[in-house]
Design an enzyme around this catalytic site. Sequence first.
Site, short mmCIF file in Angstrom:
data_model
loop_
_atom_site.label_atom_id
_atom_site.label_comp_id
_atom_site.label_asym_id
_atom_site.label_seq_id
_atom_site.Cartn_x
_atom_site.Cartn_y
_atom_site.Cartn_z
N ASP A 1 0.48 0.12 -3.17
CA ASP A 1 1.87 0.95 -2.44
C ASP A 1 2.79 1.38 -3.55
OD1 ASP A 1 4.75 1.05 -1.08
OD2 ASP A 1 5.54 -0.56 -1.55
N LEU A 2 4.23 2.44 -3.65
CA LEU A 2 4.45 2.96 -4.46
C LEU A 2 5.42 2.39 -5.35
CD1 LEU A 2 4.87 5.87 -6.78
CD2 LEU A 2 5.41 6.32 -4.72
N ASP A 3 7.24 2.12 -3.94
CA ASP A 3 8.45 1.97 -4.41
C ASP A 3 8.30 0.40 -4.61
OD1 ASP A 3 9.39 4.69 -4.01
OD2 ASP A 3 9.16 4.24 -1.23
N THR B 1 11.74 2.40 -7.65
CA THR B 1 12.26 3.11 -6.78
C THR B 1 12.52 2.91 -5.93
OG1 THR B 1 10.56 3.82 -6.87
CG2 THR B 1 11.33 5.99 -8.02
N LYS C 1 12.04 -2.01 3.70
CA LYS C 1 11.79 -1.99 2.15
C LYS C 1 9.89 -1.84 3.02
CE LYS C 1 13.19 -4.05 -1.68
NZ LYS C 1 13.11 -5.21 -2.45
N GLY C 2 9.16 -0.61 2.66
CA GLY C 2 8.25 0.05 2.97
C GLY C 2 7.85 0.77 4.47
N VAL C 3 9.82 0.75 4.77
CA VAL C 3 9.56 1.34 6.31
C VAL C 3 9.63 3.15 6.34
CG1 VAL C 3 10.95 1.06 8.75
CG2 VAL C 3 10.21 -0.74 7.28
N ARG D 1 10.81 6.66 6.44
CA ARG D 1 12.22 7.56 6.90
C ARG D 1 12.98 7.58 7.84
NH1 ARG D 1 12.89 13.22 4.61
NH2 ARG D 1 11.44 12.35 2.89
N SER E 1 1.43 5.17 -0.02
CA SER E 1 2.86 5.03 0.28
C SER E 1 3.19 5.49 1.47
CB SER E 1 3.25 5.29 -1.18
OG SER E 1 5.05 5.87 -0.81
N ALA E 2 4.54 5.03 2.06
CA ALA E 2 5.10 5.92 3.70
C ALA E 2 5.65 6.87 2.97
CB ALA E 2 5.74 4.78 4.15
N SER E 3 6.11 6.91 1.91
CA SER E 3 6.78 8.09 1.19
C SER E 3 6.45 9.37 0.66
CB SER E 3 7.50 7.56 0.16
OG SER E 3 8.15 9.07 -1.14
N ASN F 1 7.67 11.56 -0.37
CA ASN F 1 8.01 11.95 -1.77
C ASN F 1 6.73 11.03 -3.08
OD1 ASN F 1 10.26 13.60 -1.47
ND2 ASN F 1 10.88 11.16 -0.53
N LYS G 1 4.31 1.57 8.38
CA LYS G 1 3.89 -0.10 8.17
C LYS G 1 4.93 -0.78 8.99
CE LYS G 1 3.42 1.35 3.28
NZ LYS G 1 3.64 1.02 2.17
N GLU H 1 1.34 -5.28 -2.32
CA GLU H 1 2.42 -4.12 -1.70
C GLU H 1 4.12 -5.76 -2.63
OE1 GLU H 1 4.57 -2.91 0.64
OE2 GLU H 1 3.20 -1.78 1.23
N ASP H 2 5.24 -5.14 -2.11
CA ASP H 2 6.13 -5.53 -2.34
C ASP H 2 7.61 -5.82 -0.55
OD1 ASP H 2 7.16 -3.08 -2.36
OD2 ASP H 2 9.20 -3.51 -3.03
#
Length: 223
Positions: A8-10, A16, A45-47, A49, A114-116, A118, A145, A169-170
Site C-alpha cells: 500500500d502507499l498512503d 500522506t 483509509k484505503g478506500v 476517492r 494503492s487505491a490512489s 495519484n 478495498k 497495509e495500514d
Amino acid sequence: MFKGALFDLDGVIADTSVYHFQAWKKLIQDNFQQDLPSQLEEQTKGVSRADSLQRILDYLQIEVDTAKFQQLMQQKNEYYLQLLQTLTPDNILPGIKELLRELQQQKVKLALASASLNAPVILEKLQLSDYFAAIADPVAVKQGKPAPDIFLAAAGGINVTPQDCVAFEDSIAGIQAINQAQAFSVGIGSSVELAAADLLFAQTKELNLAQIETSYQQWKEGL
Ligand code: BG6
Ligand code: MG
C-alpha cells in the site's frame, strides 16, 4: 523467502494518509460548514476517492446529485494535490527505504497496490519508482478495498501467486483485501483496528524482514 511483496502507499510507504483526511476536512468545511469527526479518518483509509466521499456524505446524511458529487471529488483532489506540492523523499516513512533495499537484495519482486490515482506521481516525487516492477491500476480493477482485486492485480503484475506474497497495509479495508486475496498480511498500526492482520507492527520503523519471513513461513505451512 517469499517471492513477492505488495505495498500500500498512503500510510505505509509515505506519510500522506493524514493529507487525505486534511483535504476531506477542508472540503466538507468549505462546502457544508461542518466539521468531520476523526473517526471518519479510519473509515476512509484505503478506500477509493468515490467510496470515501460516499461514506462521508452518508455519515453527514447529505444527498447530492451526480454533478455535485463529481465536483466534490475534483475539489478534494485539488486540495490534496496542494498539500502534496512540498512532498519529497523526506516524506518516506522510517524504515521503508531500508526494507525496500533488503527485499531487492533478496530478489523479491515488488508491486504497488494503492487505491490512489495519484500513486505513480507520488512514487516519482519520493524517488522510489525504480523499486517497483509493477503498479496495479486502481481504475482497471472492478472493486476497491476491502475487495481483494487490487492485491490480486498487483500479484498478477509481478507474476507471483498471492500465496507467495507478503502484503503491507495500514488500513482496516486494506487488511481485509489482503486476507481475501489470500496473501500474507502485515499490518502497520493499532492492534485494535488491524486485529485481522497475520502479523502486526505498531510503526514502519519496527518492520523486520527476518521476523516477517519466519512468520510468513509458519503461515504458509498452515495453508
Ligand atoms: C488510498 C487512501 O491510498 O487512496 C485513501 O488511503 C484515498 O484515503 C484513496 O481515498 C484514493 O486516493 P486518490 O489519491 O485517488 O484520491
Ligand atoms: Mg494506506
